[in-house]
Design a protein around this motif. Sequence first.
Motif, PDB file in Angstrom:
ATOM      1  N   LEU A  11       0.825  -1.205   0.000  1.00 25.37           N
ATOM      2  CA  LEU A  11       0.000   0.000   0.000  1.00 25.37           C
ATOM      3  C   LEU A  11       0.861   1.258   0.000  1.00 25.37           C
ATOM      4  O   LEU A  11       0.567   2.229  -0.706  1.00 25.37           O
ATOM      5  CB  LEU A  11      -0.924  -0.015   1.231  1.00 25.37           C
ATOM      6  CG  LEU A  11      -1.860   1.177   1.350  1.00 25.37           C
ATOM      7  CD1 LEU A  11      -2.768   1.246   0.142  1.00 25.37           C
ATOM      8  CD2 LEU A  11      -2.682   1.092   2.616  1.00 25.37           C
ATOM      9  N   VAL A  12       1.956   1.223   0.778  1.00 23.37           N
ATOM     10  CA  VAL A  12       2.838   2.380   0.845  1.00 23.37           C
ATOM     11  C   VAL A  12       3.444   2.660  -0.535  1.00 23.37           C
ATOM     12  O   VAL A  12       3.524   3.816  -0.967  1.00 23.37           O
ATOM     13  CB  VAL A  12       3.935   2.142   1.906  1.00 23.37           C
ATOM     14  CG1 VAL A  12       5.024   3.188   1.799  1.00 23.37           C
ATOM     15  CG2 VAL A  12       3.337   2.145   3.293  1.00 23.37           C
ATOM     16  N   LEU A  13       3.827   1.602  -1.252  1.00 21.71           N
ATOM     17  CA  LEU A  13       4.425   1.803  -2.573  1.00 21.71           C
ATOM     18  C   LEU A  13       3.397   2.318  -3.575  1.00 21.71           C
ATOM     19  O   LEU A  13       3.724   3.137  -4.436  1.00 21.71           O
ATOM     20  CB  LEU A  13       5.054   0.499  -3.065  1.00 21.71           C
ATOM     21  CG  LEU A  13       6.224   0.046  -2.198  1.00 21.71           C
ATOM     22  CD1 LEU A  13       6.704  -1.331  -2.611  1.00 21.71           C
ATOM     23  CD2 LEU A  13       7.366   1.036  -2.275  1.00 21.71           C
ATOM     24  N   TYR A  44       1.235   9.400  -5.702  1.00 19.38           N
ATOM     25  CA  TYR A  44       1.335  10.803  -5.334  1.00 19.38           C
ATOM     26  C   TYR A  44       2.621  11.469  -5.815  1.00 19.38           C
ATOM     27  O   TYR A  44       2.674  12.680  -5.910  1.00 19.38           O
ATOM     28  CB  TYR A  44       1.190  10.955  -3.821  1.00 19.38           C
ATOM     29  CG  TYR A  44      -0.203  10.649  -3.342  1.00 19.38           C
ATOM     30  CD1 TYR A  44      -1.254  11.516  -3.621  1.00 19.38           C
ATOM     31  CD2 TYR A  44      -0.470   9.478  -2.649  1.00 19.38           C
ATOM     32  CE1 TYR A  44      -2.541  11.222  -3.199  1.00 19.38           C
ATOM     33  CE2 TYR A  44      -1.762   9.181  -2.238  1.00 19.38           C
ATOM     34  CZ  TYR A  44      -2.789  10.057  -2.515  1.00 19.38           C
ATOM     35  OH  TYR A  44      -4.061   9.764  -2.118  1.00 19.38           O
ATOM     36  N   ILE A  45       3.662  10.667  -6.095  1.00 19.47           N
ATOM     37  CA  ILE A  45       4.916  11.279  -6.514  1.00 19.47           C
ATOM     38  C   ILE A  45       4.934  11.525  -8.018  1.00 19.47           C
ATOM     39  O   ILE A  45       5.357  12.580  -8.477  1.00 19.47           O
ATOM     40  CB  ILE A  45       6.120  10.420  -6.064  1.00 19.47           C
ATOM     41  CG1 ILE A  45       6.228  10.442  -4.538  1.00 19.47           C
ATOM     42  CG2 ILE A  45       7.419  10.942  -6.672  1.00 19.47           C
ATOM     43  CD1 ILE A  45       7.226   9.492  -3.958  1.00 19.47           C
ATOM     44  N   PHE A  48       0.808   4.191  -2.789  1.00 17.24           N
ATOM     45  CA  PHE A  48       0.674   5.606  -2.438  1.00 17.24           C
ATOM     46  C   PHE A  48       1.838   6.411  -3.019  1.00 17.24           C
ATOM     47  O   PHE A  48       1.651   7.488  -3.589  1.00 17.24           O
ATOM     48  CB  PHE A  48       0.659   5.790  -0.918  1.00 17.24           C
ATOM     49  CG  PHE A  48      -0.690   5.637  -0.300  1.00 17.24           C
ATOM     50  CD1 PHE A  48      -1.823   6.063  -0.971  1.00 17.24           C
ATOM     51  CD2 PHE A  48      -0.837   5.068   0.952  1.00 17.24           C
ATOM     52  CE1 PHE A  48      -3.075   5.922  -0.409  1.00 17.24           C
ATOM     53  CE2 PHE A  48      -2.087   4.923   1.529  1.00 17.24           C
ATOM     54  CZ  PHE A  48      -3.195   5.350   0.851  1.00 17.24           C
ATOM     55  N   ALA A  49       3.053   5.876  -2.851  1.00 20.43           N
ATOM     56  CA  ALA A  49       4.241   6.598  -3.302  1.00 20.43           C
ATOM     57  C   ALA A  49       4.165   6.875  -4.796  1.00 20.43           C
ATOM     58  O   ALA A  49       4.303   8.027  -5.227  1.00 20.43           O
ATOM     59  CB  ALA A  49       5.497   5.797  -2.970  1.00 20.43           C
TER      60      ALA A  49
END
Lengths: 249, 257
Positions: free
Chosen positions: B100-102, B108-109, B104-105
Amino acid sequence: MGSSLLQTFIDWTGRLGLHYEFLASGYEAQIWRGGFITTLYLIVLLIPISLLFGLLFAAMLTSGNKALAAPVRVFIEVTRNTPTLVQLMFSFLVLNTLVSNGLGGAQHNPLTPFFWVVAVVGLHVAALHADALRAGIEAVPEQTVEAARAIGFTRLQILRFVAIPLALRASLPAIVNNMINLVKLTTVGNAIAVSEITYASIMVWTQRDNVVELMIVILLFFSTINLALAKIGHWVEKRLAVPGFGVGA
Amino acid sequence: MSVAKLSSAPSSNWLPWLVGALVAIAVIWLLADLSLLHVLIEWLPYLGSGFLMNILISLLAMAGGTLIGVLLGILELAPLKIIRYPVGLYVQIFRNAPHLVLIFATTYIFPFEIVVFGHYLPFPDWVKAVIGLAIPASAYVAEITRGAIQSIPTTQWEAAKGLGFSRSQALRWIILPQCARRSLPPWMNLFASITMGTALASLVGVHELLHAATDASTAVRRLDFTVLAYIVVMAAFFALCYPISSLTRRLERRLKA
């Protein structure tokens, strides 16, 4: 002292083009720190819960009683083959609503989103633990069990002193893997507004537009925890290694 | 009762019966309330289009992850430290990062559009989700590849050298073909796991199955339909992943024997 150290860090990273100014602010920094603490709290809470239910499920699986083993088998297959996020949404939107309706309104429902994350992730990882433990129990050589019986051990003594110690050692690598999985699974709490680290980060980066900065810290955070877990796992494995079993030196 | 015989066989022949029974219950439930059946049929194409997105994301992420991962796995065993260490760090970080963190990364990046020779190309969220899942997939594949290469006896490298193969020739013609067989079961496990990871894309607004189910249940506003919609989501993922994981288990058993 502490604040000047923080200021040095903010200045130094600022020169690299990374914006950590929010750390000097009160509110946002507090939310973010709270996110880390919630994630750590979830991990510390979930490890014993998952192990406890994992042992229980493994005991049911290997009991030889079909009525006990079959439901656990179904549960393991379902948890392993459906996304945890879907399980969480199902539990939160369907089971939680049914509980609320049963108790006469959401205001009487004591179950929080936090509870549902702990329940879903804990039981999910417990199912994975149970399968690892089952495989470990199956891997105990029959000759060893026979030898133990030959020197007069009772069935319980065999389990207590021979089968379970060997099974635990055999399933240890898989259990450590599951723990690492558990740490990563805590992020699904984001979906139902449990303020773990990804949820707290969204709060900050929607204000500050500093996704890259937060991501760097989050990635390092998870890397460190999981590296530590893997190292502890290796250490325990080495401590418990039995000469003549496995490939470990 | 001996301890060795305590366990039940992992493959069971009653599971198809159980699934059949559940389907029968669902059919009876739907027939008992025809309006519910009607709503479900109305929404099925929408849910289906969501599920196609899950399959598309997982296939593309696995394809990209496998290509990069095999390369990284080989580089992890490179004789030069300056190559080995950065690759090791990449694998360590992205294998341990939550999917999930990846997602998101990457969401958004990366920008929402990219400029190529004056043309604005849209950079849709689902492509970002593909990249977000391909990154951990590549880290896992790197570990699988490294493990497989290391499991090949050293004597084979020496024999290849003796036959006049260079290091890269030995790798290409002797070592990697043997690795493919050994890495297939863990690769399939990863495939199932990445497929389930595609559900996370719903949290960044990609129109996939979970997102579609949430949309549908918000639109219909009936608790029984909500229950049904999420059961359909679970069943769809299960129908996709269960065959993969049972096939993996069979392959593992055969390779062990």
